[in-house]
Motif scaffolding. Structure first.
Motif, PDB file in Angstrom:
ATOM      1  N   SER A  53     -79.866 -19.600 -10.756  1.00  0.00           N
ATOM      2  CA  SER A  53     -79.365 -20.557  -9.759  1.00  0.00           C
ATOM      3  C   SER A  53     -80.353 -20.741  -8.618  1.00  0.00           C
ATOM      4  O   SER A  53     -80.533 -21.846  -8.107  1.00  0.00           O
ATOM      5  N   LEU A 116     -78.018 -31.387  -3.814  1.00  0.00           N
ATOM      6  CA  LEU A 116     -77.261 -30.442  -4.627  1.00  0.00           C
ATOM      7  C   LEU A 116     -75.952 -31.047  -5.126  1.00  0.00           C
ATOM      8  O   LEU A 116     -75.588 -30.888  -6.298  1.00  0.00           O
ATOM      9  N   LEU A 121     -74.127 -29.465  -8.210  1.00  0.00           N
ATOM     10  CA  LEU A 121     -74.211 -28.060  -7.805  1.00  0.00           C
ATOM     11  C   LEU A 121     -73.361 -27.800  -6.563  1.00  0.00           C
ATOM     12  O   LEU A 121     -73.834 -27.274  -5.559  1.00  0.00           O
ATOM     13  N   HIS A 125     -69.575 -24.828  -8.858  1.00  0.00           N
ATOM     14  CA  HIS A 125     -70.517 -24.748  -9.994  1.00  0.00           C
ATOM     15  C   HIS A 125     -70.584 -23.336 -10.576  1.00  0.00           C
ATOM     16  O   HIS A 125     -70.448 -23.154 -11.778  1.00  0.00           O
ATOM     17  N   PHE A 129     -73.468 -20.537  -6.167  1.00  0.00           N
ATOM     18  CA  PHE A 129     -73.325 -21.715  -5.312  1.00  0.00           C
ATOM     19  C   PHE A 129     -72.068 -21.660  -4.443  1.00  0.00           C
ATOM     20  O   PHE A 129     -72.056 -22.211  -3.345  1.00  0.00           O
TER      21      PHE A 129
END
Length: 195
Positions: A53, A116, A121, A125, A129
């Motif tokens: 991530s 994002l 995201l 997510h 996040f």
């Protein structure tokens, strides 16, 4: 070593601001510490998810945000030095420069948030996040409040309401801004760099 040009409270080791502000800052730092601990523990439990991530974030953007906040902190410290020497109008100039530098952070952070979200995201997510949005969003709100405080202090400086003998409120506001800086200096490597 103190010189006669320095205000006497600095020579006596005076703590800037007042005790209530220090307790407030301690409370705020405690909340951030809990969030940082949650992030760190979760990263230890899910290292691969956090590593993958983190690659979706732009480290260069995080570094630019760090530089903008540290620069704003430098300007706030320079303003404080001017106010302590009874030159509040000079302090106002440095506070406006601090606000300009902090505005770079705001623009970069809003741009990052938009990117994002457009990439899917968001907070839901994954766990990384979720914690990213909580940590950086909470900090972002503190930056906005800090900018409001700096603007208010700049206006009061422009009007000559602070001097060497009367600057406790000014120091409280600058202390708050330095707390915001300090937290981001911890968040940047934690969120953007460290695996």
């Amino acid at each position: 070593m103190c010189t006669s040009a320095e205000p006497s409270e600095l020579c006596r080791g005076h703590l800037p601001g007042d005790l209530a502000m220090w307790f407030f800052i301690l409370a705020e730092l405690s909340v951030f510490a809990i969030l940082i601990l949650a992030f760190t523990v979760t990263q230890a439990l899910k290292p691969q998810m956090f590593s993958d991530s983190r690659l979706l974030l732009a480290t260069s953007t995080g570094l630019a945000m760090t530089l903008s906040l540290v620069t704003a902190g430098l300007f706030a410290a320079l303003a404080q030095a001017r106010v302590r020497r009874s030159r509040p109008r000079h302090g106002a100039v440095f506070l406006w420069l601090a606000l300009l530098a902090a505005s770079v952070y705001v623009v970069l952070k809003v741009t990052e948030y938009r990117h994002l979200l457009a990439s899917g995201l968001g907070m839901e997510h994954n766990t990384f996040f979720t914690l990213y949005w909580i940590l950086t969003g909470f900090h972002f709100l503190h930056v906005l409040l800090g900018m409001f405080i700096l603007g208010w202090l700049a206006e009061r400086c422009r009007r000559g309401l602070y001097d060497a003998a009367n600057h406790n409120g000014f120091e409280c506001g600058v202390l708050y801004w330095h707390m915001v800086d300090l937290v981001w200096v911890v968040l940047f490597p934690l969120v953007y760099v460290l695996n």
